[in-house]
Write a protein that holds these residues in place. Structure first.
Motif, PDB file in Angstrom:
ATOM      1  N   ALA A 205       0.828  -1.201   0.000  1.00 37.57           N
ATOM      2  CA  ALA A 205       0.000   0.000   0.000  1.00 37.57           C
ATOM      3  C   ALA A 205       0.868   1.258   0.000  1.00 37.57           C
ATOM      4  CB  ALA A 205      -0.930  -0.005   1.214  1.00 37.57           C
ATOM      5  N   ALA A 206       1.941   1.233   0.780  1.00 37.27           N
ATOM      6  CA  ALA A 206       2.831   2.402   0.828  1.00 37.27           C
ATOM      7  C   ALA A 206       3.525   2.621  -0.508  1.00 37.27           C
ATOM      8  CB  ALA A 206       3.865   2.221   1.939  1.00 37.27           C
ATOM      9  N   THR A 207       3.921   1.540  -1.146  1.00 35.43           N
ATOM     10  CA  THR A 207       4.577   1.648  -2.452  1.00 35.43           C
ATOM     11  C   THR A 207       3.611   2.207  -3.487  1.00 35.43           C
ATOM     12  OG1 THR A 207       5.949  -0.236  -1.894  1.00 35.43           O
ATOM     13  CG2 THR A 207       5.867   0.378  -4.200  1.00 35.43           C
ATOM     14  N   ALA A 208       2.381   1.694  -3.498  1.00 32.42           N
ATOM     15  CA  ALA A 208       1.379   2.181  -4.449  1.00 32.42           C
ATOM     16  C   ALA A 208       1.068   3.645  -4.189  1.00 32.42           C
ATOM     17  CB  ALA A 208       0.113   1.344  -4.352  1.00 32.42           C
ATOM     18  N   GLN A 209       0.945   4.017  -2.926  1.00 33.95           N
ATOM     19  CA  GLN A 209       0.662   5.411  -2.575  1.00 33.95           C
ATOM     20  C   GLN A 209       1.780   6.326  -3.059  1.00 33.95           C
ATOM     21  OE1 GLN A 209       0.521   6.167   1.619  1.00 33.95           O
ATOM     22  NE2 GLN A 209      -0.123   8.276   1.352  1.00 33.95           N
ATOM     23  N   GLN A 210       3.010   5.909  -2.850  1.00 33.91           N
ATOM     24  CA  GLN A 210       4.150   6.721  -3.268  1.00 33.91           C
ATOM     25  C   GLN A 210       4.200   6.839  -4.796  1.00 33.91           C
ATOM     26  OE1 GLN A 210       7.937   5.066  -2.151  1.00 33.91           O
ATOM     27  NE2 GLN A 210       8.928   7.061  -2.174  1.00 33.91           N
ATOM     28  N   ALA A 211       3.931   5.744  -5.501  1.00 33.36           N
ATOM     29  CA  ALA A 211       3.973   5.767  -6.963  1.00 33.36           C
ATOM     30  C   ALA A 211       2.877   6.671  -7.527  1.00 33.36           C
ATOM     31  CB  ALA A 211       3.823   4.346  -7.510  1.00 33.36           C
ATOM     32  N   VAL A 212       1.669   6.593  -6.964  1.00 33.54           N
ATOM     33  CA  VAL A 212       0.566   7.437  -7.445  1.00 33.54           C
ATOM     34  C   VAL A 212       0.853   8.897  -7.134  1.00 33.54           C
ATOM     35  CG1 VAL A 212      -1.878   7.985  -7.116  1.00 33.54           C
ATOM     36  CG2 VAL A 212      -1.151   5.608  -7.319  1.00 33.54           C
ATOM     37  N   SER A 213       1.372   9.164  -5.957  1.00 37.20           N
ATOM     38  CA  SER A 213       1.698  10.541  -5.575  1.00 37.20           C
ATOM     39  C   SER A 213       2.736  11.146  -6.506  1.00 37.20           C
ATOM     40  CB  SER A 213       2.205  10.556  -4.134  1.00 37.20           C
ATOM     41  OG  SER A 213       2.602  11.838  -3.760  1.00 37.20           O
ATOM     42  N   ASN A 214       3.776  10.390  -6.800  1.00 36.81           N
ATOM     43  CA  ASN A 214       4.825  10.883  -7.703  1.00 36.81           C
ATOM     44  C   ASN A 214       4.293  11.082  -9.124  1.00 36.81           C
ATOM     45  OD1 ASN A 214       6.707  10.949  -5.659  1.00 36.81           O
ATOM     46  ND2 ASN A 214       7.555   8.950  -6.136  1.00 36.81           N
ATOM     47  N   ALA A 215       3.460  10.153  -9.592  1.00 38.33           N
ATOM     48  CA  ALA A 215       2.902  10.275 -10.937  1.00 38.33           C
ATOM     49  C   ALA A 215       1.969  11.479 -11.018  1.00 38.33           C
ATOM     50  CB  ALA A 215       2.154   8.998 -11.314  1.00 38.33           C
ATOM     51  N   ALA A 216       1.143  11.686 -10.001  1.00 41.14           N
ATOM     52  CA  ALA A 216       0.228  12.832 -10.000  1.00 41.14           C
ATOM     53  C   ALA A 216       1.011  14.137  -9.965  1.00 41.14           C
ATOM     54  CB  ALA A 216      -0.717  12.742  -8.813  1.00 41.14           C
ATOM     55  N   ARG A 217       2.068  14.176  -9.182  1.00 39.26           N
ATOM     56  CA  ARG A 217       2.908  15.383  -9.119  1.00 39.26           C
ATOM     57  C   ARG A 217       3.523  15.655 -10.489  1.00 39.26           C
ATOM     58  NH1 ARG A 217       6.777  13.756  -5.904  1.00 39.26           N
ATOM     59  NH2 ARG A 217       5.475  13.912  -4.064  1.00 39.26           N
ATOM     60  N   GLN A 218       3.988  14.615 -11.149  1.00 39.08           N
ATOM     61  CA  GLN A 218       4.609  14.792 -12.457  1.00 39.08           C
ATOM     62  C   GLN A 218       3.594  15.308 -13.482  1.00 39.08           C
ATOM     63  OE1 GLN A 218       6.759  11.355 -13.816  1.00 39.08           O
ATOM     64  NE2 GLN A 218       7.108  12.202 -15.846  1.00 39.08           N
ATOM     65  N   VAL A 219       2.386  14.764 -13.470  1.00 41.89           N
ATOM     66  CA  VAL A 219       1.358  15.224 -14.417  1.00 41.89           C
ATOM     67  C   VAL A 219       0.973  16.666 -14.123  1.00 41.89           C
ATOM     68  CG1 VAL A 219      -1.058  14.896 -15.108  1.00 41.89           C
ATOM     69  CG2 VAL A 219       0.456  12.928 -14.933  1.00 41.89           C
ATOM     70  N   ARG A 220       0.797  17.008 -12.858  1.00 44.77           N
ATOM     71  CA  ARG A 220       0.438  18.387 -12.500  1.00 44.77           C
ATOM     72  C   ARG A 220       1.519  19.368 -12.938  1.00 44.77           C
ATOM     73  NH1 ARG A 220      -1.034  16.280  -6.874  1.00 44.77           N
ATOM     74  NH2 ARG A 220      -3.214  15.716  -7.098  1.00 44.77           N
ATOM     75  N   MET A 221       2.771  19.010 -12.717  1.00 44.41           N
ATOM     76  CA  MET A 221       3.874  19.903 -13.109  1.00 44.41           C
ATOM     77  C   MET A 221       3.963  20.035 -14.621  1.00 44.41           C
ATOM     78  SD  MET A 221       5.004  21.135 -10.483  1.00 44.41           S
ATOM     79  CE  MET A 221       6.162  21.240  -9.195  1.00 44.41           C
ATOM     80  N   THR A 222       3.760  18.943 -15.329  1.00 40.29           N
ATOM     81  CA  THR A 222       3.794  18.994 -16.791  1.00 40.29           C
ATOM     82  C   THR A 222       2.674  19.876 -17.307  1.00 40.29           C
ATOM     83  OG1 THR A 222       4.719  16.770 -16.820  1.00 40.29           O
ATOM     84  CG2 THR A 222       3.767  17.574 -18.885  1.00 40.29           C
ATOM     85  N   GLU A 223       1.495  19.792 -16.686  1.00 43.83           N
ATOM     86  CA  GLU A 223       0.363  20.640 -17.101  1.00 43.83           C
ATOM     87  C   GLU A 223       0.652  22.118 -16.859  1.00 43.83           C
ATOM     88  OE1 GLU A 223      -2.975  19.123 -14.975  1.00 43.83           O
ATOM     89  OE2 GLU A 223      -3.386  17.575 -16.471  1.00 43.83           O
ATOM     90  N   LYS A 224       1.477  22.429 -15.869  1.00 44.45           N
ATOM     91  CA  LYS A 224       1.817  23.821 -15.561  1.00 44.45           C
ATOM     92  C   LYS A 224       3.018  24.310 -16.364  1.00 44.45           C
ATOM     93  CE  LYS A 224      -0.233  23.784 -11.104  1.00 44.45           C
ATOM     94  NZ  LYS A 224      -0.386  24.385  -9.850  1.00 44.45           N
ATOM     95  N   GLY A 225       3.544  23.441 -17.241  1.00 47.61           N
ATOM     96  CA  GLY A 225       4.622  23.858 -18.127  1.00 47.61           C
ATOM     97  C   GLY A 225       6.015  23.599 -17.611  1.00 47.61           C
ATOM     98  N   VAL A 226       6.153  22.836 -16.545  1.00 46.04           N
ATOM     99  CA  VAL A 226       7.474  22.504 -16.028  1.00 46.04           C
ATOM    100  C   VAL A 226       7.962  21.262 -16.763  1.00 46.04           C
ATOM    101  CG1 VAL A 226       8.783  21.840 -13.980  1.00 46.04           C
ATOM    102  CG2 VAL A 226       6.891  23.432 -13.769  1.00 46.04           C
ATOM    103  N   SER A 227       9.137  21.351 -17.377  1.00 42.54           N
ATOM    104  CA  SER A 227       9.652  20.220 -18.150  1.00 42.54           C
ATOM    105  C   SER A 227      10.189  19.137 -17.214  1.00 42.54           C
ATOM    106  CB  SER A 227      10.765  20.670 -19.088  1.00 42.54           C
ATOM    107  OG  SER A 227      11.912  21.037 -18.346  1.00 42.54           O
ATOM    108  N   ALA A 228      10.379  17.972 -17.760  1.00 41.84           N
ATOM    109  CA  ALA A 228      10.884  16.835 -16.970  1.00 41.84           C
ATOM    110  C   ALA A 228      12.282  17.117 -16.443  1.00 41.84           C
ATOM    111  CB  ALA A 228      10.875  15.568 -17.807  1.00 41.84           C
ATOM    112  N   ASP A 229      13.098  17.812 -17.246  1.00 42.23           N
ATOM    113  CA  ASP A 229      14.468  18.155 -16.790  1.00 42.23           C
ATOM    114  C   ASP A 229      14.418  19.119 -15.617  1.00 42.23           C
ATOM    115  OD1 ASP A 229      15.571  16.545 -18.744  1.00 42.23           O
ATOM    116  OD2 ASP A 229      15.681  18.178 -20.205  1.00 42.23           O
ATOM    117  N   GLU A 230      13.542  20.129 -15.692  1.00 41.78           N
ATOM    118  CA  GLU A 230      13.396  21.087 -14.592  1.00 41.78           C
ATOM    119  C   GLU A 230      12.831  20.417 -13.350  1.00 41.78           C
ATOM    120  OE1 GLU A 230      12.581  25.248 -16.945  1.00 41.78           O
ATOM    121  OE2 GLU A 230      10.911  23.894 -16.584  1.00 41.78           O
ATOM    122  N   LEU A 231      11.930  19.473 -13.579  1.00 34.77           N
ATOM    123  CA  LEU A 231      11.306  18.759 -12.469  1.00 34.77           C
ATOM    124  C   LEU A 231      12.354  17.961 -11.722  1.00 34.77           C
ATOM    125  CD1 LEU A 231       8.617  18.049 -11.072  1.00 34.77           C
ATOM    126  CD2 LEU A 231       8.443  16.117 -12.631  1.00 34.77           C
TER     127      LEU A 231
END
Length: 183
Positions: free
Chosen positions: A157-183
């Motif tokens: 459960a902790a692993t799944a929570q961490q993976a979803v949290s990181n993926a959601a953060r990455q999608v939110r940042m990408t939507e705001k225009g932050v590139s993967a390198d900047e992230l």
């Protein structure tokens, strides 16, 4: 008053001299330590392959969650572990070393409840270890559902929570225009 003190000392020494007191004095701390350390030790050693199904109704998180779960964790750097421990952060979760076999499940519109029932049935019949349900509003609500056969598997459960949290953060940042390198 003097008699009470003598009675107390005599009764105390009588109790302390018994075999039961000596055995319990030694055995009680050993049992307490075994009951706290034992489960942690066995959970840490039970790294296994988890069969996990991921349902992503939004459609953007599943590939990122899958990528995150399939990454091999790098061994911890001792210097970083010392820094974490001294700053109040704990060690990495030992249960996070499980490996995953991931199945991405697509859901036809209107078939959400049937898909949930099917996945629950597969979990109950030991064909899956768990499934992760990412709703349409997972990015807004930050809530995902994790259903597992073994409710004591906190590492999964902790692993799944961490993976979803990181993926959601990455999608939110990408939507705001932050590139993967900047992230």
């Amino acid at each position: 008053m003097k008699n009470i003190l003598h009675i107390f000392v005599r009764e105390y020494t009588e109790r302390v001299r018994t075999k039961a007191f000596l055995i319990l004095t030694i055995l009680a701390p050993v049992l307490i330590i075994a009951m706290t350390v034992g489960p942690i030790y066995f959970m840490a050693r039970s790294n296994k392959t988890q069969r996990l199904a991921i349902v992503d109704l939004d459609g953007r998180l599943a590939p990122l969650v899958e990528k995150r779960l399939l990454e091999k964790p790098k061994p911890p750097d001792p210097k970083e572990e010392i820094k974490k421990a001294s700053s109040g952060g704990g060690r990495n979760n030992p249960m996070l070393a499980d490996t995953y076999t991931i199945e991405l499940v697509t859901v036809a519109p209107g078939q959400e409840s049937a898909t949930r029932a099917s996945l629950s049935e597969r979990v109950n019949h030991d064909k899956l270890d768990a499934y992760l349900w990412l709703g349409k509003d997972v990015l807004q609500s930050s809530e995902a559902d994790y259903y597992a056969r073994n409710t004591s598997d906190l590492g999964g459960a902790a692993t799944a929570q961490q993976a979803v949290s990181n993926a959601a953060r990455q999608v939110r940042m990408t939507e705001k225009g932050v590139s993967a390198d900047e992230l």
